[in-house]
Write a protein that holds these residues in place. Structure first.
Motif, mmCIF file in Angstrom:
data_model
loop_
_atom_site.group_PDB
_atom_site.id
_atom_site.type_symbol
_atom_site.label_atom_id
_atom_site.label_comp_id
_atom_site.label_asym_id
_atom_site.label_seq_id
_atom_site.Cartn_x
_atom_site.Cartn_y
_atom_site.Cartn_z
ATOM 1 N N ASN A 261 0.850 -1.181 0.000
ATOM 2 C CA ASN A 261 0.000 0.000 0.000
ATOM 3 C C ASN A 261 0.892 1.239 0.000
ATOM 4 N N ASP A 262 1.084 1.804 -1.173
ATOM 5 C CA ASP A 262 1.941 2.980 -1.297
ATOM 6 C C ASP A 262 1.222 4.281 -0.979
ATOM 7 N N ASP A 263 -0.115 4.240 -0.929
ATOM 8 C CA ASP A 263 -0.884 5.453 -0.653
ATOM 9 C C ASP A 263 -2.120 5.096 0.173
ATOM 10 N N PRO A 264 -1.971 5.016 1.508
ATOM 11 C CA PRO A 264 -3.099 4.642 2.359
ATOM 12 C C PRO A 264 -4.321 5.554 2.232
ATOM 13 N N TRP A 265 -4.125 6.817 1.866
ATOM 14 C CA TRP A 265 -5.271 7.702 1.657
ATOM 15 C C TRP A 265 -6.042 7.282 0.413
ATOM 16 N N ALA A 266 -5.343 7.022 -0.682
ATOM 17 C CA ALA A 266 -6.001 6.629 -1.927
ATOM 18 C C ALA A 266 -6.703 5.281 -1.785
ATOM 19 N N SER A 267 -6.152 4.397 -0.964
ATOM 20 C CA SER A 267 -6.765 3.074 -0.786
ATOM 21 C C SER A 267 -7.917 3.090 0.210
ATOM 22 N N GLY A 268 -8.172 4.200 0.850
ATOM 23 C CA GLY A 268 -9.346 4.341 1.706
ATOM 24 C C GLY A 268 -9.167 3.972 3.163
ATOM 25 N N HIS A 269 -7.925 3.827 3.632
ATOM 26 C CA HIS A 269 -7.738 3.436 5.037
ATOM 27 C C HIS A 269 -8.339 4.441 6.026
ATOM 28 N N GLN A 270 -8.488 5.697 5.643
ATOM 29 C CA GLN A 270 -9.082 6.690 6.540
ATOM 30 C C GLN A 270 -10.557 6.383 6.815
ATOM 31 N N LEU A 271 -11.168 5.519 5.998
ATOM 32 C CA LEU A 271 -12.554 5.138 6.238
ATOM 33 C C LEU A 271 -12.699 4.242 7.459
ATOM 34 N N VAL A 272 -11.652 3.494 7.798
ATOM 35 C CA VAL A 272 -11.689 2.623 8.971
ATOM 36 C C VAL A 272 -10.775 3.102 10.084
ATOM 37 N N VAL A 273 -9.858 4.008 9.761
ATOM 38 C CA VAL A 273 -8.958 4.604 10.755
ATOM 39 C C VAL A 273 -9.051 6.125 10.576
ATOM 40 N N PRO A 274 -10.040 6.760 11.224
ATOM 41 C CA PRO A 274 -10.281 8.188 10.984
ATOM 42 C C PRO A 274 -9.074 9.097 11.251
ATOM 43 N N ASP A 275 -8.232 8.757 12.229
ATOM 44 C CA ASP A 275 -7.051 9.582 12.523
ATOM 45 C C ASP A 275 -5.804 8.995 11.861
ATOM 46 N N LEU A 276 -5.958 8.552 10.632
ATOM 47 C CA LEU A 276 -4.927 7.843 9.887
ATOM 48 C C LEU A 276 -3.593 8.599 9.837
ATOM 49 N N ASP A 277 -2.545 7.906 10.264
ATOM 50 C CA ASP A 277 -1.170 8.352 10.042
ATOM 51 C C ASP A 277 -0.689 7.562 8.832
ATOM 52 N N ALA A 278 -0.822 8.157 7.655
ATOM 53 C CA ALA A 278 -0.559 7.434 6.398
ATOM 54 C C ALA A 278 0.843 6.850 6.359
ATOM 55 N N GLU A 279 1.804 7.533 6.910
ATOM 56 C CA GLU A 279 3.181 7.026 6.850
ATOM 57 C C GLU A 279 3.327 5.726 7.641
ATOM 58 N N ALA A 280 2.627 5.609 8.772
ATOM 59 C CA ALA A 280 2.700 4.385 9.572
ATOM 60 C C ALA A 280 2.050 3.202 8.852
ATOM 61 N N PHE A 281 1.087 3.474 7.979
ATOM 62 C CA PHE A 281 0.368 2.415 7.283
ATOM 63 C C PHE A 281 0.975 2.079 5.918
ATOM 64 N N ARG A 282 1.905 2.885 5.471
ATOM 65 C CA ARG A 282 2.516 2.690 4.152
ATOM 66 C C ARG A 282 3.309 1.376 4.101
ATOM 67 N N GLY A 283 3.168 0.647 3.000
ATOM 68 C CA GLY A 283 3.939 -0.568 2.773
ATOM 69 C C GLY A 283 3.265 -1.858 3.203
ATOM 70 N N PHE A 284 2.179 -1.765 3.959
ATOM 71 C CA PHE A 284 1.453 -2.985 4.343
ATOM 72 C C PHE A 284 0.761 -3.573 3.107
ATOM 73 N N PRO A 285 0.475 -4.875 3.114
ATOM 74 C CA PRO A 285 -0.056 -5.515 1.906
ATOM 75 C C PRO A 285 -1.525 -5.216 1.649
ATOM 76 N N MET A 286 -1.858 -5.191 0.375
ATOM 77 C CA MET A 286 -3.244 -5.206 -0.081
ATOM 78 C C MET A 286 -3.378 -6.443 -0.963
#
Length: 182
Positions: A25-50
């Motif tokens: 996941n190179d772009d957690p915002w584009a992949s919609g992670h903020q929908l399940v993690v409202p206070d998303l720290d995109a950098e912490a979520f970057r690189g996890f698998p989709m």
């Protein structure tokens, strides 16, 4: 690094193919992670698998009703559990169920300790579609990530044999005692 695999299967008298694609996941915002993690720290979520697994199948109609069951092993703490979509009925073992269902998961656990998060994901059928609570595995694959210092490294996609399915019988039966897993 992208991981891809094709896994053939046969069920209900027809052949099929599971196409598995895992990308970081190179772009957690584009992949919609903020929908399940409202206070998303995109950098912490970057690189996890989709992970996406789609089906091609020569059968159609009722013969194409199938499901996905996923068992998660967190090797860093020994926890093994059946992964369920949070908004579905938890008495059913399915991550998803329907007509030629596509599987999708995007685990991101930057707060976990270092170690391996592994999923065994199985394409399954209820042999009589709706009349029983018996589940039969058709094919499966293993995937996941290894976390080191908060950074994930994707694991390879590998097919899971019938013994891999039967190896999860205890956790499946304990989590879903009204179902039979064959």
């Amino acid at each position: 690094m992208r991981r891809e695999s094709s896994i053939p299967f046969d069920t209900r008298g027809h052949r099929g193919l599971i196409s598995v694609r895992i990308v970081p996941n190179d772009d957690p915002w584009a992949s919609g992670h903020q929908l399940v993690v409202p206070d998303l720290d995109a950098e912490a979520f970057r690189g996890f698998p989709m992970c996406t697994a789609s089906l091609r199948y020569h059968g159609h109609g009722i013969a194409a009703i199938m499901g996905w069951i996923q068992v998660i092993t967190r090797e860093f703490d020994g926890n093994v559990s059946v992964d369920l979509a949070p908004n579905l009925d938890h008495t059913d073992p399915f991550y998803t169920y329907g007509y030629l269902p596509t599987f999708f998961d995007a685990p991101a656990n930057p707060d976990h300790p270092d170690g391996t998060w592994r999923a065994d994901t199985f394409l399954v059928v209820v042999p009589d579609v709706i009349h029983s609570r018996t589940v039969q595995s058709i094919a499966g694959f293993s995937w996941g990530y290894r976390l080191e210092s908060g950074r994930p490294t994707l694991l390879d996609v590998t097919p899971v044999s019938a013994t891999g399915w039967s190896g999860h019988n205890a956790v499946l039966t304990k989590s879903h005692p009204t179902w039979t897993f064959t």
